[in-house]
Motif scaffolding. Sequence first.
Motif, short mmCIF file in Angstrom:
data_model
loop_
_atom_site.label_atom_id
_atom_site.label_comp_id
_atom_site.label_asym_id
_atom_site.label_seq_id
_atom_site.Cartn_x
_atom_site.Cartn_y
_atom_site.Cartn_z
N LEU A 391 -28.55 -72.61 26.22
CA LEU A 391 -27.69 -71.42 26.20
C LEU A 391 -28.33 -70.24 26.93
O LEU A 391 -27.66 -69.49 27.61
CB LEU A 391 -27.43 -70.97 24.76
CG LEU A 391 -26.72 -71.94 23.81
CD1 LEU A 391 -26.81 -71.41 22.38
CD2 LEU A 391 -25.27 -72.09 24.22
N TYR A 392 -29.66 -70.08 26.73
CA TYR A 392 -30.29 -68.82 27.15
C TYR A 392 -31.20 -68.95 28.37
O TYR A 392 -31.58 -67.95 28.96
CB TYR A 392 -31.11 -68.26 25.98
CG TYR A 392 -30.27 -67.91 24.77
CD1 TYR A 392 -29.51 -66.75 24.76
CD2 TYR A 392 -30.24 -68.72 23.65
CE1 TYR A 392 -28.75 -66.40 23.65
CE2 TYR A 392 -29.48 -68.40 22.54
CZ TYR A 392 -28.73 -67.25 22.54
OH TYR A 392 -27.97 -66.91 21.45
N GLY A 393 -31.60 -70.18 28.71
CA GLY A 393 -32.42 -70.34 29.92
C GLY A 393 -33.81 -70.84 29.64
O GLY A 393 -34.33 -70.70 28.53
N VAL A 402 -27.10 -66.69 32.84
CA VAL A 402 -26.61 -66.22 31.53
C VAL A 402 -26.09 -64.80 31.69
O VAL A 402 -26.82 -63.91 32.12
CB VAL A 402 -27.76 -66.27 30.50
CG1 VAL A 402 -27.29 -65.81 29.13
CG2 VAL A 402 -28.35 -67.66 30.45
N ARG A 404 -24.67 -61.23 30.42
CA ARG A 404 -24.62 -60.32 29.27
C ARG A 404 -23.40 -59.41 29.38
O ARG A 404 -22.93 -59.13 30.48
CB ARG A 404 -25.87 -59.42 29.27
CG ARG A 404 -27.16 -60.17 29.33
CD ARG A 404 -27.81 -60.19 27.96
NE ARG A 404 -29.20 -60.53 28.13
CZ ARG A 404 -30.21 -59.71 27.85
NH1 ARG A 404 -29.97 -58.50 27.38
NH2 ARG A 404 -31.45 -60.10 28.00
N LEU A 412 -23.59 -61.61 24.61
CA LEU A 412 -23.23 -62.44 25.75
C LEU A 412 -21.84 -62.00 26.21
O LEU A 412 -21.02 -61.55 25.39
CB LEU A 412 -23.21 -63.91 25.34
CG LEU A 412 -24.60 -64.51 25.10
CD1 LEU A 412 -24.51 -65.80 24.30
CD2 LEU A 412 -25.31 -64.77 26.44
N THR A 449 -23.49 -70.65 32.15
CA THR A 449 -24.48 -70.86 31.09
C THR A 449 -25.75 -71.40 31.72
O THR A 449 -25.77 -71.77 32.90
CB THR A 449 -23.93 -71.81 30.01
OG1 THR A 449 -24.75 -71.73 28.85
CG2 THR A 449 -23.86 -73.25 30.50
N ALA A 450 -26.83 -71.47 30.92
CA ALA A 450 -28.13 -71.82 31.52
C ALA A 450 -28.19 -73.27 31.98
O ALA A 450 -28.67 -73.58 33.05
CB ALA A 450 -29.25 -71.53 30.51
N HIS A 463 -21.05 -74.56 23.81
CA HIS A 463 -21.55 -73.34 24.44
C HIS A 463 -20.66 -72.15 24.06
O HIS A 463 -21.17 -71.05 23.80
CB HIS A 463 -21.63 -73.51 25.96
CG HIS A 463 -22.84 -74.29 26.39
ND1 HIS A 463 -23.93 -73.70 27.00
CD2 HIS A 463 -23.15 -75.59 26.27
CE1 HIS A 463 -24.85 -74.62 27.24
NE2 HIS A 463 -24.40 -75.78 26.81
N ALA A 467 -21.94 -69.03 21.76
CA ALA A 467 -21.87 -67.71 22.38
C ALA A 467 -21.13 -66.77 21.44
O ALA A 467 -21.52 -65.62 21.22
CB ALA A 467 -21.17 -67.80 23.73
N ARG A 516 -31.25 -64.60 19.82
CA ARG A 516 -31.61 -65.93 20.34
C ARG A 516 -32.43 -66.69 19.29
O ARG A 516 -32.21 -67.87 19.04
CB ARG A 516 -32.41 -65.81 21.65
CG ARG A 516 -32.91 -67.16 22.12
CD ARG A 516 -33.69 -67.13 23.42
NE ARG A 516 -34.01 -68.51 23.80
CZ ARG A 516 -34.46 -68.87 24.99
NH1 ARG A 516 -34.65 -67.98 25.93
NH2 ARG A 516 -34.71 -70.13 25.25
#
Length: 969
Positions: A391-393, A402, A404, A412, A449-450, A463, A467, A516
């Motif tokens: 999700l975040y990388g 990702v 914001r 997100l 997404t990542a 996802h 989110a 996160r």
Amino acid sequence: MRPMGTWSWLAIVTGLCVFEGCSGHGPFGIFVDSTKDCAEMLLQRDIQTVAKTREQRFLGKVPDTTARCLGGKRAENLREGPWLDWPNYWATGDVTSLAPARLLAHAKVMGPNVHGINGALYELELQRIELIKFNLFDNNKTYEAYVTGRDGEAGPVLKTWPEMRLPRTHPDFQAVGGDQPQVCRGELIRFRTLSGTCNDIRNPLMGSTHQLFARNVEFNSTFPDLGLNEITRNRHGDRVGLLKPDPQSISRKLFTRAQSQPDRCREGYGLPGDVQEAECEYKKAPFFNVLAAFWIQFMTHDWFAHLEEGHNRPEWMPVGCATQRVKNVEQPLTDEDVKQLSCRPDDKIDAAYIAESTESWSLTHGGKAYLTRAPKTTANHVTAWWDASQLYGYDERSGKRVKRDPKDPAKLLLMPVREGGAEGDKLGYLPAFEAGDPINPEWSGQEATAFPDNWSIGTSFYHNVFAREHNVFVDAFRKLAARTPDGDSGLRNPAKPDHVIRYRDVTPNELFEVTRLVVAAEIAKIHTTEWTTQLLYNEPLNRGMNANWHGVFAKQQVVADALKEVVRRLDGTNDAKKANSLYAALAGGPGIFGLGSRVYEGVPLVGLINPNKVDLWDLKNDDHINGGVNHFGSPFNFPEEFITVYRLHPLLPDLIEYREWNKEPNVIRQKVPVIETFRGKATESMRQKGLANWALSMGRQRLGELTLQNHPQFLQNLKMNRLQSSTQQIDVAALDLIRDRERGVPRYNEFRRQYGLKQLTSFDDFVDTRLPQDSPSRHEQEQLVKSLREVYGWHQCDASKKITEARLNDDGSPINDCLGHPQGSLIDNIEDVDTVVGWLAEFRRPHGFAISETQFVVFILNASRRLFSDRFFTSSFRPEFYSTLGVEWVTNNGPGHEIMEQGKPNGHEQPVSPMKRVLLRTMPELAGELQGVVNVFDPWARDRGEYYSLQWKLRAGAEEDKAFANGGR
Ligand code: HEM
């Protein structure tokens, strides 16, 4: 039987304490209710203990006295064959496994059912201890120290490794200490870093992106196809290779789902307009739903990736459809054969990445020679941590994918794409990738997404859900901040540990990173306590998984204190392997999650909250921050073998039975091919139909059984633009075999021996002999065994050839090519079976197991390790990192107090499950549908019935659901 020394008794005491709770019965509770059989077992000392050497391991097989004590005559009779014995004990199955009333009436203390469950748990713990002791092999050049030790310390208790230091080229090299001893501090340890560095503050590189995969098997047993040593040559002759036996022939003969009406399935493409008349038959598991199938894909994208940005090495290789074995002779396929098999000889795939292939060097220690790494190594291109990196990388490039929310960068970005939709729709949907985003062109049109590879409606679903959950947490935090802006958020900056961070001081970026942490921990909790307990649906596993998370003593302070005392005394032990084993067993007491997040005077290892004692945990103390982790002498990463057992493609149906929550959930309105939701099409379908309808559809539908001839047709015929072949198609089922061969995974029988399981001696061992001779299932299994024999063949055996070092025959002699059959007889080529084929062929399984026992043993080790090794799940699960709200959210499955489920599912009072709470928050419109759902991964309209029933029976209110018509076929 090995005699029991003090250590062995100790292991039994702790093992049993860990799992039975010791409450009221004393640690020997299992034995004090002395039925005749149990007394006999004790007298004869027939209790398995931790093996001293690899060859003596517990193989999951017990003597007749133990079987009788724990499961009666039936368990004794079912001990034949290579399979585990504990699934035959009392109370480890459904209602029919419970002890008869006459035995319960005579039970003095606990009764046979408790014996059965505790016996099973004891054996599982024994397996875990032995796996930790015998199955850790790191590829990062630390293995030599593991074997020889360093500076007087034994290898298995080493806690830091020079190989886990940041290199000079790393931007944080100076910040962690440069050439001096490296320790991460300050900003570097506040949150999960993008590339996963500094999780263990003294091993900054461990688990970070691009680190090498480990192994769980001895290095010299890997890459059997290369015939690098005499033993592997003895084991396989010249019968195995990258395309030998032919992977596409295997796929078409052993993996294809039979279709009685192929024109209604059309290789998984269904019918135009997604009409209901489409039909792709598959073998269904009654107690696990399609949400569970996509959940595990969503998890694997967090844990590991061999591919980089969806690609392998730019070197194209054939993938079979060239030969087959006919009457035990390998022959080229004729055009007619190709047509009949419907495989594709022109298909090609890009070769797997190999990190190192230079010769690995050996060392000799204690008179034994060891390789110091596998002959070739491969790298994990994402972080190995359970950090929600999908999700975040996991590196700079993926982090840029990702998006914001510019209005509140703690959130997100979610878009209002279904105006006027359901309540949950107001929370929005992930935006799609835009021009300029750093992506592989195949991903354009998908949600941003990542980790975007192999995207479909399933990954899109999770996802979007998480989110939304991310933003729900941010909203809750912001609400609290608005109410009490000067209140203490619980957060601290390790660079300024004494400075209280008030709610009003928390920056959007800090809140994003805190969220996160919370989301990653929620996901880990859902996986451990909800997904896995449905995957392994029986009482011992329900207790075992909950023990991993909460600990078994969560509400029993007296026992917890006693246990801590035991640990304290044992801490002085100088036997490294013993210390590690104990640590594993004892961690079940206080639970792995949160281990070391409380520190009390005089007690070194605590996870429990003790309101009567002062918690001394201190952010200024490196040992408090990092003190809960344990890597057992081997830096953490997943082993190559772990990926093998997650090749779970048969879980997927070809068609999704689409329903709508607000019209009549019992009606299947469409059959949507999964392939029609591949990549960007997922995003379209998601937006058009909406998250709640997909939740309902996948929640109600059963997933595919993990067995032979049950792979989705669409994956055998998957089209991908990047493929350089005339068809641009690939058979992913065949590719699963090729990849394992490229990466040197031992074949099935050696794989089992390496993990401490009993070997098979013929294909017939796969048949579940508990089934009546004339049952259709048994007949089907026997037919499949014939196909296995046809595909892999047989040979005349040579008893002079030793084939393994992993274990010995029961009489202490080496295991040879004849596997116990007479010299010169014709035996099945069971040694050559690809591991994936082998575990799919395990028809005999513990009750409620959606996976096989071979897969399970890999999970026992690695599922525990990914909790044990992660600071944020152990000693840093603290308000200083997660915030007070964050700790509460993870602990109580959401805001406020824990909410209890109605009734006592399977005899337990339990909280409303963490995933159910997530769904209720992110799709409140499903409240009615979810009311009777106890575990989100159990088909939503199934009546869970009595004690661990697997029956496909509809619950009240779902009478019209067509999925239950005709017995649910
Ligand atoms: C629409 C659904 C899916 C598609 C299109 C898909 C496609 C693929 C493809 C093309 C590969 C091969 C990559 C390569 O080695 O070149 C692969 C690998 C893999 N798939 Fe799937 N898959 C899907 C669902 C699943 C599910 C449900 C699971 C369950 C766990 C799964 C687990 C794996 C694993 C473990 C690998 C190996 C990954 C690695 O080597 O790092 N896949 N998949």
